[in-house]
Design a protein around this motif. Sequence first.
Motif, PDB file in Angstrom:
ATOM      1  N   ARG A  32      22.949  24.453  14.581  1.00 36.10           N
ATOM      2  CA  ARG A  32      23.102  23.031  14.240  1.00 36.10           C
ATOM      3  C   ARG A  32      24.222  22.396  15.064  1.00 36.10           C
ATOM      4  N   LEU A  33      25.359  23.062  15.143  1.00 36.98           N
ATOM      5  CA  LEU A  33      26.496  22.518  15.888  1.00 36.98           C
ATOM      6  C   LEU A  33      26.189  22.428  17.379  1.00 36.98           C
ATOM      7  N   LEU A  34      25.543  23.443  17.924  1.00 35.89           N
ATOM      8  CA  LEU A  34      25.202  23.415  19.349  1.00 35.89           C
ATOM      9  C   LEU A  34      24.181  22.323  19.658  1.00 35.89           C
ATOM     10  N   MET A  35      23.198  22.162  18.793  1.00 41.69           N
ATOM     11  CA  MET A  35      22.222  21.087  19.011  1.00 41.69           C
ATOM     12  C   MET A  35      22.903  19.732  18.968  1.00 41.69           C
ATOM     13  N   MET A  36      23.787  19.538  18.012  1.00 34.80           N
ATOM     14  CA  MET A  36      24.504  18.262  17.918  1.00 34.80           C
ATOM     15  C   MET A  36      25.348  18.036  19.167  1.00 34.80           C
ATOM     16  N   LEU A  37      26.077  19.045  19.590  1.00 36.15           N
ATOM     17  CA  LEU A  37      26.939  18.931  20.762  1.00 36.15           C
ATOM     18  C   LEU A  37      26.133  18.601  22.015  1.00 36.15           C
ATOM     19  N   LEU A  38      25.032  19.305  22.233  1.00 33.58           N
ATOM     20  CA  LEU A  38      24.225  19.050  23.421  1.00 33.58           C
ATOM     21  C   LEU A  38      23.565  17.674  23.380  1.00 33.58           C
ATOM     22  N   MET A  39      23.136  17.228  22.213  1.00 25.92           N
ATOM     23  CA  MET A  39      22.547  15.892  22.121  1.00 25.92           C
ATOM     24  C   MET A  39      23.607  14.820  22.395  1.00 25.92           C
ATOM     25  N   ILE A  40      24.822  15.041  21.912  1.00 24.26           N
ATOM     26  CA  ILE A  40      25.918  14.105  22.210  1.00 24.26           C
ATOM     27  C   ILE A  40      26.190  14.081  23.713  1.00 24.26           C
ATOM     28  N   PHE A  41      26.183  15.254  24.357  1.00 25.66           N
ATOM     29  CA  PHE A  41      26.373  15.313  25.810  1.00 25.66           C
ATOM     30  C   PHE A  41      25.290  14.506  26.527  1.00 25.66           C
ATOM     31  N   VAL A  42      24.042  14.696  26.124  1.00 28.81           N
ATOM     32  CA  VAL A  42      22.929  13.987  26.764  1.00 28.81           C
ATOM     33  C   VAL A  42      23.084  12.483  26.568  1.00 28.81           C
ATOM     34  N   ILE A  43      23.481  12.060  25.391  1.00 26.68           N
ATOM     35  CA  ILE A  43      23.673  10.630  25.121  1.00 26.68           C
ATOM     36  C   ILE A  43      24.769  10.061  26.026  1.00 26.68           C
ATOM     37  N   ILE A  44      25.879  10.768  26.138  1.00 23.45           N
ATOM     38  CA  ILE A  44      26.984  10.307  26.998  1.00 23.45           C
ATOM     39  C   ILE A  44      26.532  10.209  28.446  1.00 23.45           C
ATOM     40  N   VAL A  45      25.846  11.228  28.928  1.00 24.68           N
ATOM     41  CA  VAL A  45      25.364  11.226  30.315  1.00 24.68           C
ATOM     42  C   VAL A  45      24.338  10.111  30.519  1.00 24.68           C
ATOM     43  N   ALA A  46      23.481   9.867  29.534  1.00 22.99           N
ATOM     44  CA  ALA A  46      22.491   8.796  29.644  1.00 22.99           C
ATOM     45  C   ALA A  46      23.168   7.427  29.706  1.00 22.99           C
ATOM     46  N   ILE A  47      24.205   7.244  28.919  1.00 24.13           N
ATOM     47  CA  ILE A  47      24.954   5.980  28.978  1.00 24.13           C
ATOM     48  C   ILE A  47      25.560   5.793  30.365  1.00 24.13           C
ATOM     49  N   PHE A  48      26.182   6.839  30.877  1.00 26.47           N
ATOM     50  CA  PHE A  48      26.784   6.767  32.215  1.00 26.47           C
ATOM     51  C   PHE A  48      25.713   6.491  33.264  1.00 26.47           C
ATOM     52  N   GLY A  49      24.609   7.204  33.180  1.00 29.41           N
ATOM     53  CA  GLY A  49      23.527   7.004  34.136  1.00 29.41           C
ATOM     54  C   GLY A  49      22.928   5.609  34.077  1.00 29.41           C
ATOM     55  N   SER A  50      22.846   5.064  32.876  1.00 29.07           N
ATOM     56  CA  SER A  50      22.290   3.711  32.754  1.00 29.07           C
ATOM     57  C   SER A  50      23.245   2.665  33.325  1.00 29.07           C
ATOM     58  N   LEU A  51      24.520   2.968  33.327  1.00 32.21           N
ATOM     59  CA  LEU A  51      25.506   2.042  33.899  1.00 32.21           C
ATOM     60  C   LEU A  51      25.627   2.179  35.409  1.00 32.21           C
ATOM     61  N   THR A  52      25.352   3.378  35.940  1.00 30.43           N
ATOM     62  CA  THR A  52      25.583   3.619  37.360  1.00 30.43           C
ATOM     63  C   THR A  52      24.315   3.748  38.191  1.00 30.43           C
ATOM     64  N   ALA A  53      23.185   4.084  37.591  1.00 28.91           N
ATOM     65  CA  ALA A  53      21.955   4.293  38.363  1.00 28.91           C
ATOM     66  C   ALA A  53      20.882   3.288  37.962  1.00 28.91           C
ATOM     67  N   THR A  54      20.236   3.523  36.839  1.00 32.68           N
ATOM     68  CA  THR A  54      19.178   2.622  36.371  1.00 32.68           C
ATOM     69  C   THR A  54      19.175   2.570  34.854  1.00 32.68           C
ATOM     70  N   ARG A  55      18.911   1.420  34.316  1.00 33.68           N
ATOM     71  CA  ARG A  55      18.928   1.222  32.864  1.00 33.68           C
ATOM     72  C   ARG A  55      17.869   2.062  32.144  1.00 33.68           C
ATOM     73  N   LYS A  56      16.824   2.462  32.879  1.00 33.07           N
ATOM     74  CA  LYS A  56      15.754   3.259  32.282  1.00 33.07           C
ATOM     75  C   LYS A  56      16.279   4.560  31.675  1.00 33.07           C
ATOM     76  N   ILE A  57      17.351   5.073  32.210  1.00 36.60           N
ATOM     77  CA  ILE A  57      17.874   6.374  31.767  1.00 36.60           C
ATOM     78  C   ILE A  57      18.253   6.338  30.290  1.00 36.60           C
TER      79      ILE A  57
END
Length: 123
Positions: free
Chosen positions: A78-103
Amino acid sequence: MEIVTLFVIALIGLEHIGIGSFEMFGSPTRQASAFDMPLDFVKQKSAKKALANQGIYNLMLGILILAIILIFTGTNLRLLMMLLMIFVIIVAIFGSLTATRKIIFLQGLPALIGLVLVMLFYA
C-alpha cells in the motif's frame, strides 16, 4: 475493490512501459506529434538520445510498479503504491508545465485515480 485497485495500478505500470518503449523506439513523426515537438527537432541525434534516456526511466518505472505488486503485500505494498503514484503525479505536473499539457491527463490523471483507489480501498 482491492483487486480493482491492483488492476488499475498494474495498468498504470503497463502504461509507463508503453510510454518508455515509445520514447525509446517510436518513429520520430509519431514522437513529434505525441509530444508537441517540431519533427526537425525530434530527428536530431541529441533529441533522440534525450527521448531514449527519458524512455528508459519510464520503462523502469513501469517495471517497478508491476514488480511491487508481485513482490510486496499488505501495508508495504500500500505504501509503495501510494509513493509511486505520488511520484508519477509530480512528474506529470512537471511534464505538463515543460513539455505538453497532455501529460497531466495521460499520466497524471490515471495516477491520481490509482492513488485515490489505494487510499480508499486497499487495506
